[in-house]
Scaffold this active site. Structure first.
Site, PDB file in Angstrom:
ATOM      1  N   GLU A 132      -2.910  -9.279   3.252  1.00  6.44           N
ATOM      2  CA  GLU A 132      -3.176  -9.828   4.590  1.00  6.44           C
ATOM      3  C   GLU A 132      -4.434  -9.234   5.201  1.00  6.44           C
ATOM      4  O   GLU A 132      -4.710  -9.423   6.364  1.00  6.44           O
ATOM      5  CB  GLU A 132      -1.988  -9.524   5.491  1.00  6.44           C
ATOM      6  CG  GLU A 132      -1.938  -8.155   6.158  1.00  6.44           C
ATOM      7  CD  GLU A 132      -2.329  -6.913   5.367  1.00  6.44           C
ATOM      8  OE1 GLU A 132      -3.014  -6.077   5.946  1.00  6.44           O
ATOM      9  OE2 GLU A 132      -1.989  -6.773   4.167  1.00  6.44           O
ATOM     10  N   CYS A 143       0.834  -1.208   0.000  1.00  7.18           N
ATOM     11  CA  CYS A 143       0.000   0.000   0.000  1.00  7.18           C
ATOM     12  C   CYS A 143       0.873   1.264   0.000  1.00  7.18           C
ATOM     13  O   CYS A 143       1.537   1.534  -0.985  1.00  7.18           O
ATOM     14  CB  CYS A 143      -0.970  -0.032   1.181  1.00  7.18           C
ATOM     15  SG  CYS A 143      -2.344   1.100   0.967  1.00  7.18           S
ATOM     16  N   HIS A 154      -3.818  -5.131  -0.127  1.00 10.57           N
ATOM     17  CA  HIS A 154      -3.470  -5.734   1.164  1.00 10.57           C
ATOM     18  C   HIS A 154      -3.612  -7.242   1.070  1.00 10.57           C
ATOM     19  O   HIS A 154      -4.715  -7.757   1.186  1.00 10.57           O
ATOM     20  CB  HIS A 154      -4.429  -5.235   2.250  1.00 10.57           C
ATOM     21  CG  HIS A 154      -4.120  -3.866   2.736  1.00 10.57           C
ATOM     22  ND1 HIS A 154      -3.273  -3.622   3.782  1.00 10.57           N
ATOM     23  CD2 HIS A 154      -4.528  -2.645   2.308  1.00 10.57           C
ATOM     24  CE1 HIS A 154      -3.183  -2.315   3.986  1.00 10.57           C
ATOM     25  NE2 HIS A 154      -3.935  -1.698   3.089  1.00 10.57           N
TER      26      HIS A 154
END
Length: 1441
Positions: free
Chosen positions: A341, A255, A339
């Site tokens: 995760e 990000c 993302h």
């Protein structure tokens, strides 16, 4: 006291709403996020620093907020940081009473504790569209009473937000880890630390401006964070020292970390218009072209055109083509924009963390084999509509044909269901109306030589047939490839034992269960698992032959009847009371895999999904559960190798995260039709394309026309599906609902709150439904709550009114408390409304009622007023619904969609109303008597209108139909068919006119109400519709024009009714007005019958007259379908019934062209039709029923609308009556066709019954309809056509033994018995009957039900019928009931005939119960030994283009 607040945008737009959370005013940047779960994670995500977060999904806070407790590595188990970072929360509706095992406080309380304000009651879709069009805007949330100017607009991009959220001191996690990873915290989310520590790293988290030294670490990780990356110059300079060297250590950025790495190497970043925030962003991996679903939250992006030469793009967004990742060609440096995760959202790419550990060994991907492109594909349909397998397969089959035609592939369809859209001209290249059995399909394959076949579009019928064809080697012999899911995978999901083994291979758990091949094995299995257990039969649809057993006796009886349908039964441990969750999954041949829709059953496990009220998306799962089940679904589907579409069902423990997989359906199911309509994602169409080997990312999302189909829809509304049962039509049927399906149809309602959708759906199921039924008997109520019946929801409503609490009801029903609280909101508000019965209620109370889904009629009933008064009041207060679109992307992308619904939760329409349309009203819910044939008519009407250049509007709410497919019309309103809603749409759209005659009975019922409001009704005038529907006016009209009818009288009081019946003599027929499928029609044989039936009839048609007429026995019934224009009849089609009059025309066997009507009678029929058409001034379709006896014709009834037999006569006789009627209705010149004589072939239409699903229902036919569907086949004569049609309903030709139970028809059946014996059958009958046929070898058997005869104790007992049936000894039972039972006579004692019929059904023995059908069947069978399988062109009826 509720406090108000206002959201003000920098362009001056304002949104008023209710304040919740903290009582403070704030400002910042307004952004939206389209994820449907995960608000605790989103609010604590540091990337949302200083942002006013709008959630597009309207129902928020459902599962409360969990306790903040430490999980592994000392990180918070539930949250992504130590506090809420968003400045404010903007939502549609806040859940007042959350329900979840992990919840300790409500969202409202949590926001108060954290000092963050929220605003609810906002039209978030309007706000989202505004941000999408104008770009991200500054905004401020101002609490009422605070001066607006005291809160300035605050632009967070000007501040270094990273500095504000980054930790101040370095901190070590998992100190014992082997690899050393340094993490630069720019606003890190806890899950990133967790992902690294779980992989064995010792993680040192350092502040954003901490100097970096490459001797301190083995790998460097740069986290996400808020704001503009250009403001983090310090971080970039620190990174340069360790990255810009010859041999850098591995670096991975996410990000903001990705943007920082890009700036460091000399690329440029820019601010996006409104960023990507949501859980369903598709990213394409460069190199393998695989597509992954990712979670994102960012407002800046990297410009890939500015990358230096030794760098390459790693991922690209499939929708807006922005950069999603970069990688160095030789060094271990890479970063991604999304993302992998994400907590709140999918983690499909979490393996990127492994790449950091293993220095970038990048994931491989299965290489596509050469895609096989067929030239001609065979599609197996699903046959007649039955319970558990209804119109949804007409929809999926039609979609598949469309998809194949787009790819220029020839299509051949086998489906004997003549009423369906898929068997019409213009869809498949060839249609065979033949039974879907291995023999017939083999013949078609031999004739047509297709090179591909689709098995997953015709329900269980097609699937089972496909599996059989594979086993017989037919497909291999003729080189036919199975497209989509391979047969091996289908068998893995169908055979329980293999399925359990396959699940264990990937460490997933199936509910403990054992397969048994005999009663003894089943009992032993149950002992091991422990009672209660659930018994199911393998290879069955809709839970056929399944049920719960609490002890050995119940188990034995269940298992015995299950073995009649199957060779293997499954005994499962009971998980009654667990939540049932379903996911629809799509996978292509290249392993791209997505879940399209998840659904939650309101009813707990133990009630079949088809019987449950279902809500989409799930309401009570938190992010962890939602994505845990999603990941499991994808893992399972990949492991099974399914290609196309399937669904997976789970049982989820309501007190923990424990779950079991219940089953996988490797085909399109009724849930897939529901999911397609609920999300707007055309599953069947996509599945057909994937079956051809087309990769999913290459398919377009048909709603937005710009984004890819490889994405997971996000909804900004709530969908509720409610089943429709028609149990009242059957005698002695059990009304409890459970693991075996009994519903005949379903509805789907859309709203922006649960209550709105829920109440809409209840009215759709039954337009007369009004929530409250008063039940005062507590013991009865208690029992009804514990053992669910088809009236369960209304019982819940009366329980709330009777003072039960939510907790008490939860213990009794195990329906999640969240749903119970919502239902309580409805009953509470109804009580409030009732307090305003004299005074005028305040506008707020009315608005709230409309938002809770109350109809004007319900409000009127509560305040003791009338619907029109309430409607007028509502208009005066301008409480009007808004029109919203269903666009699959929650308004994130512009959508060119015509898929619409009405809601009271909103302030603006999604589209304009400039064009002129013609409005067609559909047929509503499938029920007995109004099924797919009316859908065929509605679709035919729209298609014809579009051909003539009209724009069309369709109003319908049935998710199983083709008419609710949004590419059929110019605008689809997926909403109620009631006076109120049709009028609301009419006032919005102002169409050229409304066509009511194509949707069966439902639209006719509102004709007069619409007419009184000056609605332009096209076709026959409502005044005349009323003349035909109102029994009294119609009978009076026939008398006036001198057409004979059975003697009749209008009911005024019971006394005069008895007198009338005495005069004409019993039996008499009681007939209410405005009903479909003979509801509450009955034949009375005595005064007591009459009294009982009259009360029923008056209940059904309260506002309309009930007429009594003489019931004529043993007469022939004739059906006439016709089309007229201004009273002049243009076309007439005549069909005759095989059975005598007294069997409802929907249950009768129809033959056209008629074989037994002479020329003279035919001329008389024509005269009658012309006279009635003229008198009623018909324009469009109408249908007449006549009876003929002793050379006299009498008219029974006339319907000024299409009838069930329209598709049958149109397709058999070769003239499309619906197209003709449509032309007449809009005033085109129509060429008269006259009497339709056909093309020399005979069609026979046979009803499809579903008695085997309705435990205890008696198999008798009468004046009220009981069949759920129909099939039709063609032949050179009616005998051949009848046999093919019978086989299509699952009838099997008898091999050896036949049981006769023929009551008073002995003499009439003599030749038939003779014929059967000469064909070599062994005949059995009861002693009384066998003695009547002394010349024949008829073996005697006993009734098991008789009392011991005391006079002959010595006589040795003969074997009873029951023993024979249990051993599957008989291949056919012929059981004719007593002569005078034309009606449904409910004798109080259970007759022998009933026991025999019911046992035949329960043991799957073919049964014939009508004398005329018996003769027809035997007559044909004796003349045609062996060659009935020849396939001629007639049954194909090549529907040439």
């Amino acid at each position: 006291m509720t406090k108000m607040a206002t959201l003000i945008l920098e362009d001056g737009a304002t949104f008023k709403g209710l304040l919740f959370g903290a009582n403070v005013s704030v400002s910042g940047e307004v952004v939206f996020q389209t994820g449907m779960v995960g608000y605790p994670e989103a609010l604590t995500d540091p990337s949302y620093r200083c942002q006013l977060l709008t959630l597009t999904y309207p129902l928020v806070g459902n599962y409360g907020v969990p306790q903040d407790k430490e999980g592994e590595f000392g990180l918070s188990k539930w949250f992504e940081s130590s506090k809420i970072h968003a400045a404010a929360l903007i939502i549609g509706e806040l859940s007042e009473s959350p329900s979840h095992w992990s919840s300790v406080r409500s969202l409202d309380q949590w926001l108060k504790e954290q000092g963050v304000p929220g605003i609810q009651g906002i039209d978030t879709r309007r706000l989202t569209k505004k941000i999408r069009e104008k770009g991200t805007m500054l905004g401020k949330l101002v609490v009422d009473g605070t001066p607006q100017d005291s809160i300035p607009f605050d632009n967070p991009d000007k501040r270094n937000l990273v500095q504000e959220v980054s930790m101040k001191e370095p901190k070590v996690f998992n100190p014992s880890g082997s690899l050393r990873i340094t993490v630069v915290d720019c606003g890190i989310k806890y899950n990133q630390i967790r992902c690294l520590a779980q992989r064995g790293a010792c993680v040192t988290v350092v502040p954003w401006d901490h100097p970096l030294d490459s001797t301190d670490f083995d790998g460097l990780f740069i986290s996400n964070g808020p704001g503009d990356p250009q403001l983090c110059q310090t971080t970039i300079n620190n990174m340069k020292k360790v990255v810009c060297v010859d041999h850098p250590k591995p670096v991975f950025g996410i990000c903001l970390g990705h943007q920082l790495l890009s700036l460091l190497i000399g690329s440029k970043t820019y601010k996006m218009k409104y960023g990507n925030r949501g859980h369903n962003q598709p990213c394409i991996h460069k190199g393998t072209d695989r597509c992954f679903i990712t979670s994102q939250n960012h407002g800046f992006a990297v410009d890939p055109d500015t990358l230096p030469k030794d760098w390459d793009v790693l991922f690209t967004n499939a929708n807006d083509h922005t950069n999603e990742g970069i990688v160095h060609n030789t060094k271990p440096l890479f970063s991604v924009q999304f993302h992998p995760e994400h907590m709140a959202g999918p983690t499909d790419l979490v393996s990127l963390f492994d790449c950091l550990m293993d220095h970038l060994t990048y994931m491989g991907s299965p290489k596509p084999e050469e895609a096989f492109r067929p030239r001609k594909v065979l599609i197996l349909g699903s046959g007649g509509l039955s319970i558990g397998q209804a119109g949804e397969f007409d929809y999926s089959g039609s979609q598949a044909i469309k998809a194949l035609k787009e790819e220029n592939i020839q299509t051949v369809l086998i489906n004997p269901n003549i009423a369906t859209v898929q068997t019409s001209k213009g869809l498949a290249d060839k249609v065979y109306f033949l039974p879907i059995t291995a023999e017939y399909v083999t013949q078609v394959i031999k004739n047509e030589r297709p090179d591909g076949v689709l098995l997953t579009f015709g329900g269980q019928t097609a699937l089972n047939c496909g599996v059989e064809l594979t086993k017989l080697g037919v497909l291999e012999k003729y080189k036919v490839r199975v497209l989509g899911t391979p047969v091996a995978s289908i068998e893995m999901t169908e055979d329980r034992k293999i399925f359990v083994e396959k699940m264990e291979e990937i460490d997933e758990h199936v509910a403990p269960s054992e397969a048994a091949l005999s009663v003894e094995q089943a009992v032993a299995a149950a002992e091991r698992l422990g009672y209660p257990v659930l018994v199911r039969s393998a290879f069955a649809l809709g839970g056929l032959g399944s049920g719960f057993a609490n002890n050995r006796e119940e188990l034995t009886s269940l298992v015995t009847s299950a073995f009649a349908h199957t060779s293997q039964v499954l005994v499962d441990k009971s998980l009654k009371g667990w939540k049932e969750i379903e996911y629809e999954v799509v996978r292509d041949a290249y392993d791209n895999c997505i879940t399209v829709c998840n659904m939650e059953n309101i009813d707990p496990l133990g009630i079949h999904t088809g019987e449950s009220i279902v809500v989409a998306p799930s309401q009570t799962l938190n992010d962890h559960e939602y994505n845990m089940l999603r990941n499991t679904a994808i893992k399972v589907i990949r492991h099974l190798g399914i290609v196309g579409e399937c669904n997976i069902q789970y049982a989820l423990n309501p007190e923990s995260e424990q779950y079991y997989i219940i089953e996988v359906n490797a085909r399109l199911s009724r849930s897939s039709a529901l999911a397609s309509k609920a999300t707007g994602y055309p599953l069947a169409y996509v599945a057909a394309k994937l079956g051809l080997g087309i990769p999913l990312p290459l398919l377009k999302n048909s709603v937005t026309n710009s984004t890819t189909a490889n994405f997971e829809p996000s909804l900004d509304y709530c969908v509720v599906k409610v089943p429709r049962w028609d149990l009242s039509k059957f005698l002695r049927v059990s009304t409890t609902i459970g693991s075996s399906m009994k519903s005949v149809g379903e509805v789907m309602a859309i709203g922006r709150s649960f209550e709105e959708a829920f109440q809409k759906a209840l009215r759709m199921v039954d337009e007369n439904c009004l929530i409250s039924i008063k039940m005062h008997n507590h013991a009865l109520l208690h029992q009804e709550l514990q053992t669910p019946t088809d009236k369960r929801i209304f019982v819940l409503a009366s329980a709330f009114r009777g003072g039960y609490t939510v907790d008490q009801l939860y213990e009794l029903t195990k329906i999640d408390r969240w749903f119970l609280h919502k239902m309580k909101n409805i009953t509470d508000h109804e009580r409030l409304l009732e307090t305003y019965n004299q005074s005028v209620m305040p506008p707020e109370v009315m608005r709230k009622a409309k938002q809770l889904g109350f109809s004007d009629k319900q409000i009127a009933q509560a305040v003791q007023s009338t619907e029109l008064v309430v409607r007028k009041l509502r208009h005066d207060w301008s409480i009007l619904p808004v029109v919203k679109q269903i666009d699959t992307v929650a308004a994130e992308w512009p959508a060119h969609t015509n898929y619409l619904y009405l809601t009271y939760h909103g302030t603006e329409d999604d589209l304009g109303f400039d064009d002129q349309h013609v409005m067609v009203i559909g047929s509503g819910v499938y029920r007995i008597g109004s099924s797919v044939e009316f859908d065929w008519c509605a679709v035919g009407c729209i298609t014809e209108l579009r051909k003539m250049g009209y724009k069309t509007i369709m109003v319908n709410y049935n998710p199983e139909t083709v008419s609710t497919d949004y590419d059929m019309c110019d605008r689809l309103y997926f909403d109620e068919i009631s006076f109120e809603v049709v009028m609301d749409i009419y006032e919005r759209e102002n169409p050229e006119g409304v066509i009511l005659s194509m949707g069966g009975q439902l639209p006719n019922n509102i004709a007069m109400s619409l007419h009184r409001q000056q609605c332009r009704i096209l076709g026959t005038s409502p005044e005349f519709i009323d003349c035909a529907e109102n029994r009294f006016k119609f009978s009076r009209m026939l008398d006036t024009i001198g057409i004979s009818q059975p003697q009749w009288k209008e009911l005024s009081d019971t006394e005069s009714a008895w007198k009338f019946c005495e005069t004409v003599g019993y039996p008499c027929l009681v007939r209410p007005s405005y009903v479909l499928s003979g509801a509450a029609m009955n034949v009375a044989y005595s005064d007591s019958d009459l009294e009982k039936y009259l009360t029923n009839a008056v209940a059904v048609s309260k506002e309309h007259p009930v007429v009594i007429s003489k019931f004529i026995q043993e007469a022939k019934e004739i059906d006439v379908d016709a089309v007229a224009c201004d009273g002049v009849v243009m076309a007439i089609a005549v069909s005759e019934h095989v059975e005598n009059a007294g069997v409802h025309s929907g249950d009768a066997t129809l033959v056209t062209p008629p074989q037994d009507i002479n020329q003279k009678t035919m001329e008389r029929i024509k005269i009658i039709v012309h006279a009635i058409g003229l008198e009623l001034q018909v324009t469009g379709p109408f249908n007449l029923q006549l009876i003929a006896k002793d050379d006299q014709l009498k008219v029974i009834e006339c319907n000024v609308r299409v009838s069930r037999s329209f598709p049958f006569v149109s397709k058999t006789l070769g003239v499309d009556l619906v197209a003709l009627a449509t032309q007449a209705i809009v005033g085109e010149d129509v060429q008269p066709v006259g009497l339709m004589r056909g093309k020399g072939i005979v069609g026979v239409k046979v009803p499809q019954f579903s008695f085997s699903r309705l435990a205890g229902a008696d198999v008798v036919l009468g004046v009220e309809m009981t069949s759920t569907g129909e099939v039709a086949c063609f032949g050179e004569n009616r005998y051949e056509a009848y046999l093919k049609a019978m086989l299509s309903t699952g009838f099997k030709i008898p091999k050896k033994n036949i049981l006769l139970s023929i009551g008073s028809y002995k003499s009439e059946l003599l030749p038939t018995v003779q014929a059967l014996e000469s064909m070599g059958y062994d005949l059995y009958a009861t002693s009384q009957i066998s003695s009547c046929f002394p010349l024949f070898q008829v073996k005697a058997v006993d009734w098991p039900f008789e009392e011991e005869d005391s006079d002959c104790p010595t006589k040795e007992k003969q074997r009873s019928i029951m023993n024979y049936l249990e051993e599957n000894h008989f291949d056919l039972v012929i059981n004719l009931s007593m002569r005078n039972s034309g009606g449904r006579r409910l004798s109080s004692f259970v007759t022998k005939g009933y026991r025999t019929r019911r046992m035949a059904i329960d043991y799957s023995v073919p049964l014939i119960i009508d004398i005329k059908c018996t003769k027809l069947f035997v007559h044909f069978w004796s003349r045609l030994p062996g060659n009935y399988k020849k396939i001629d062109n007639l049954s194909r009826k090549s529907l040439s283009k």
